[in-house]
Scaffold this active site. Structure first.
Site, mmCIF file in Angstrom:
data_model
loop_
_atom_site.group_PDB
_atom_site.id
_atom_site.type_symbol
_atom_site.label_atom_id
_atom_site.label_comp_id
_atom_site.label_asym_id
_atom_site.label_seq_id
_atom_site.Cartn_x
_atom_site.Cartn_y
_atom_site.Cartn_z
ATOM 1 N N LYS A 179 -23.370 0.973 5.114
ATOM 2 C CA LYS A 179 -23.062 2.147 5.955
ATOM 3 C C LYS A 179 -21.881 2.864 5.302
ATOM 4 O O LYS A 179 -20.731 2.441 5.432
ATOM 5 C CB LYS A 179 -22.698 1.668 7.369
ATOM 6 C CG LYS A 179 -23.026 2.659 8.479
ATOM 7 C CD LYS A 179 -22.254 3.951 8.453
ATOM 8 C CE LYS A 179 -20.831 3.795 8.936
ATOM 9 N NZ LYS A 179 -20.046 5.032 8.719
ATOM 10 N N GLU A 253 -10.886 -5.624 4.651
ATOM 11 C CA GLU A 253 -9.908 -5.043 3.712
ATOM 12 C C GLU A 253 -9.335 -3.818 4.389
ATOM 13 O O GLU A 253 -10.022 -2.804 4.523
ATOM 14 C CB GLU A 253 -10.587 -4.653 2.400
ATOM 15 C CG GLU A 253 -11.223 -5.794 1.634
ATOM 16 C CD GLU A 253 -10.217 -6.775 1.071
ATOM 17 O OE1 GLU A 253 -8.995 -6.560 1.213
ATOM 18 O OE2 GLU A 253 -10.659 -7.779 0.504
ATOM 19 N N CYS A 287 -5.328 2.268 -0.623
ATOM 20 C CA CYS A 287 -4.790 1.317 0.362
ATOM 21 C C CYS A 287 -3.587 0.519 -0.116
ATOM 22 O O CYS A 287 -2.710 0.183 0.660
ATOM 23 C CB CYS A 287 -5.905 0.369 0.767
ATOM 24 S SG CYS A 287 -6.711 -0.368 -0.662
ATOM 25 N N GLU A 385 1.053 3.319 7.969
ATOM 26 C CA GLU A 385 0.333 3.824 6.805
ATOM 27 C C GLU A 385 0.055 5.312 6.993
ATOM 28 O O GLU A 385 -0.577 5.706 7.971
ATOM 29 C CB GLU A 385 -0.988 3.069 6.640
ATOM 30 C CG GLU A 385 -1.751 3.528 5.430
ATOM 31 C CD GLU A 385 -3.060 2.801 5.245
ATOM 32 O OE1 GLU A 385 -3.897 2.853 6.159
ATOM 33 O OE2 GLU A 385 -3.252 2.190 4.176
HETATM 34 P P1 NAD Z 1 -12.078 4.073 9.039
HETATM 35 O O1 NAD Z 1 -11.700 2.718 9.483
HETATM 36 O O2 NAD Z 1 -11.955 5.186 9.985
HETATM 37 O O3 NAD Z 1 -13.594 4.091 8.554
HETATM 38 C C1 NAD Z 1 -14.091 3.217 7.541
HETATM 39 C C2 NAD Z 1 -15.573 3.037 7.741
HETATM 40 O O4 NAD Z 1 -15.812 2.302 8.941
HETATM 41 C C3 NAD Z 1 -16.365 4.326 7.903
HETATM 42 O O5 NAD Z 1 -17.625 4.138 7.294
HETATM 43 C C4 NAD Z 1 -16.494 4.457 9.422
HETATM 44 O O6 NAD Z 1 -17.594 5.240 9.801
HETATM 45 C C5 NAD Z 1 -16.657 3.012 9.839
HETATM 46 N N1 NAD Z 1 -16.165 2.652 11.161
HETATM 47 C C6 NAD Z 1 -15.101 3.156 11.839
HETATM 48 N N2 NAD Z 1 -14.935 2.495 13.008
HETATM 49 C C7 NAD Z 1 -15.882 1.518 13.048
HETATM 50 C C8 NAD Z 1 -16.202 0.489 14.000
HETATM 51 N N3 NAD Z 1 -15.517 0.325 15.119
HETATM 52 N N4 NAD Z 1 -17.243 -0.343 13.708
HETATM 53 C C9 NAD Z 1 -17.935 -0.199 12.556
HETATM 54 N N5 NAD Z 1 -17.687 0.764 11.648
HETATM 55 C C10 NAD Z 1 -16.669 1.614 11.880
HETATM 56 O O7 NAD Z 1 -11.219 4.310 7.713
HETATM 57 P P2 NAD Z 1 -11.202 5.582 6.765
HETATM 58 O O8 NAD Z 1 -10.348 6.615 7.397
HETATM 59 O O9 NAD Z 1 -12.580 5.949 6.348
HETATM 60 O O10 NAD Z 1 -10.471 4.971 5.468
HETATM 61 C C11 NAD Z 1 -9.118 4.920 5.324
HETATM 62 C C12 NAD Z 1 -8.575 3.545 5.644
HETATM 63 O O11 NAD Z 1 -9.178 2.545 4.818
HETATM 64 C C13 NAD Z 1 -7.097 3.405 5.358
HETATM 65 O O12 NAD Z 1 -6.449 2.782 6.438
HETATM 66 C C14 NAD Z 1 -7.020 2.515 4.129
HETATM 67 O O13 NAD Z 1 -5.848 1.798 3.971
HETATM 68 C C15 NAD Z 1 -8.195 1.654 4.294
HETATM 69 N N6 NAD Z 1 -8.620 1.109 3.007
HETATM 70 C C16 NAD Z 1 -8.408 -0.223 2.754
HETATM 71 C C17 NAD Z 1 -8.755 -0.745 1.517
HETATM 72 C C18 NAD Z 1 -8.527 -2.201 1.205
HETATM 73 O O14 NAD Z 1 -9.165 -2.698 0.297
HETATM 74 N N7 NAD Z 1 -7.674 -2.906 1.906
HETATM 75 C C19 NAD Z 1 -9.336 0.060 0.558
HETATM 76 C C20 NAD Z 1 -9.528 1.411 0.836
HETATM 77 C C21 NAD Z 1 -9.176 1.914 2.094
#
Ligand code: NAD
Length: 483
Positions: A179, A253, A287, A385
């Site tokens: 997804k 992650e 991240c 963050e």
């Molecule tokens: P997000 O959590 O809003 O969304 C990430 C993904 O999860 C999207 O595909 C979204 O549609 C889906 N999603 C959101 N809520 C969900 C739920 N309750 N159940 C299932 N799926 C859900 O994050 P974002 O804004 O897309 O990305 C930025 C964030 O990702 C930042 O906080 C960043 O630090 C983190 N990030 C972490 C890493 C790591 O490896 N630790 C790497 C890259 C990004």
């Protein structure tokens, strides 16, 4: 060029989705639509999970000889290498990542990861026979595929973060329902086209599109055996709760607020050059970035000036221009979020050393790289963050205080140490409470585990360790076979 998709990739074919709804994908640089993708509904997710389960059985992906799986992964890598430039450009036009980053990371990164896991699939034995500790026979310890994996990924590094999950899952013999983020779905559909061309058997990779609701439905689906998520800590907590209730293995992650500890012996010119990527890669939307820069009190002014000079000099502009270091943020919403943190920073009593506004540009969701001085580690801009090009520079008196400030965080994902003495840096790295630390640079090693502690997540990706995350281990007790 417009990218129009109206079908979903499920069970090795392009299928009409269950609803006629579509999502518009918008360029953060031109602020115009660059294409449309279909929106998956529950019926499509059900079909994708069923296809992934079917592939474990019917085509025997899970029981295939690992060397045969490795052949398929290598063909997949070869096909991905052919369209690396195109996939990198797709990432850039969807999320604004400077092309100088997307070409190696998003274009070629997935190729190297797949080849690495193909080699591991060949090398790692599926079974190991151990003599029982009580001397009464033997135990065969066997690694089996975990089953259907729900992989949910964010928009910031869509191709490479997908491959962090897909490559070890497929190498382990599991199958995947992916997804992607609504902001970066087009590249995921291109990944599916590429997998198809490479001859990945039907159902081994399936893609469902949409937002958080589609992700929620997928991770809770009864047919899923394992969830692999990269994204925000807020969403990770919700997914962790669901998986806890279902007793479903999960890798999370999540976010970070990592520290760069600049030691008093550090060469400032090379430190600042390193911080350009270690603290600001992808316009701050990475991240693991070291966004809290800890400087010795004796050199505080000097470090703040050097970091401000760096941030003020980075070329901002068209992300497709190879000279650009800072592109637009992914969305208008993300820019609002970053700007609201800049306001919070000003109210906290911190001072802006550079940036704080928007560069002059006709279109594009840009924010100037911004550096705050006089920051207290308790301020929101030092604790939360921001996910944009905003840095805080914090003074410390001695090494013990530097370690205490670095560890005084809800997060623990990355971090860096800058010093003329790498051995001293290694000593210090052992004391930092985080999943990964770099000395005088930060760059992931695909052969070593990556992940976080505390609110930065659970489990690890990459390295041989990731194979275990997509496997179940079975112990078979038996009489001694060689007697
Ligand atoms: P997000 O959590 O809003 O969304 C990430 C993904 O999860 C999207 O595909 C979204 O549609 C889906 N999603 C959101 N809520 C969900 C739920 N309750 N159940 C299932 N799926 C859900 O994050 P974002 O804004 O897309 O990305 C930025 C964030 O990702 C930042 O906080 C960043 O630090 C983190 N990030 C972490 C890493 C790591 O490896 N630790 C790497 C890259 C990004």
């Amino acid at each position: 060029m417009n990218h129009e998709y109206d079908r979903l990739y499920i069970d090795g074919e392009w299928r009409n989705p269950s609803s006629a709804q579509s999502l518009s994908v918008v360029s953060p640089y031109t602020e115009r639509a660059i294409g449309h993708v279909p929106l998956a509904g529950p019926a499509d997710v059900n079909a994708a999970v069923a296809a992934a389960a079917g592939a474990l059985r019917s085509t025997g992906w899970g029981t295939l000889d690992p060397a045969e799986r490795a052949d398929v992964l290598e063909r997949f890598a070869d096909e991905l290498e052919k369209n690396a430039a195109e996939r990198a450009e797709l990432t850039t036009i969807q999320n604004g990542m400077p092309i100088s980053i997307s070409t190696p990371a998003e274009g070629y990164g997935p190729v190297g990861i797949l080849r690495y896991y193909a080699a591991l699939a060949r090398a790692l034995p599926l079974e190991e026979t151990r003599d029982r500790l009580d001397g009464n026979g033997q135990t065969v310890v066997r690694r089996q595929p975990i089953g259907v994996v729900a992989a949910v990924v964010p928009w910031n590094f869509p191709q490479v973060l997908t491959m962090f999950k897909l490559a070890p899952a497929l190498a382990a013999g599991s199958t995947v329902v992916l997804k992607p983020s609504p902001e970066t779905t087009i590249d995921a559909l291109m990944l599916a086209e590429t997998a198809h061309r490479a001859g990945l058997p039907a159902g081994v990779l399936n893609i469902v599109t949409g937002g958080a609701d589609v992700g929620e439905y997928l991770v809770a689906h009864p047919g899923v055996h394992k969830v692999a998520f990269t994204g925000s800590t807020a969403a990770g907590r919700k997914i962790g709760e669901v998986c806890g209730r279902l007793l479903r293995p999960v890798t999370l992650e999540l976010g970070g607020k990592s520290a760069a500890i600049v030691l008093d012996d550090a060469d400032l010119a090379s430190t600042v050059e390193g911080l350009a990527t270690a603290s600001l890669l992808n316009s701050g939307q990475t991240c693991y970035l070291s966004t809290r820069i800890l400087a010795p009190s004796s050199r505080y002014g000097e470090v703040l000036d050097a970091v401000a000079a760096l941030a003020g000099a980075l070329p901002i502009g068209d992300p497709m221009d190879p000279a650009t270091a800072i592109g637009p943020l992914v969305s208008e919403r993300q820019r609002q979020r970053v700007e609201s943190y800049i306001e919070l920073g000003k109210k906290s009593g911190a001072t802006i050393a550079v940036g704080g506004g928007r560069p002059s540009a006709d279109t594009g969701w840009f924010v100037e790289p911004t550096v705050f001085g006089n920051v207290d580690n308790g301020a929101e801009i030092a604790r939360e963050e921001i996910f944009g090009p905003v840095l805080t520079v914090i003074p410390y008196r001695d090494i013990d205080e530097a370690v205490a400030i670095a560890n005084d965080s809800d997060y623990g994902l990355g971090g860096t140490i800058w010093t003329a003495d790498p051995a001293k840096g290694l000593e210090l790295a052992r004391r930092v409470e985080t999943g990964t630390v770099g000395i005088n640079y930060f760059d992931l090693d695909i052969g070593a585990p990556f992940g976080g502690v505390k609110a930065s997540g659970l489990g690890r990706e990459l390295g041989p360790e990731a194979i275990s995350a997509y496997s179940e281990i079975k112990s078979i007790y038996l009489p001694r076979l060689d007697s």
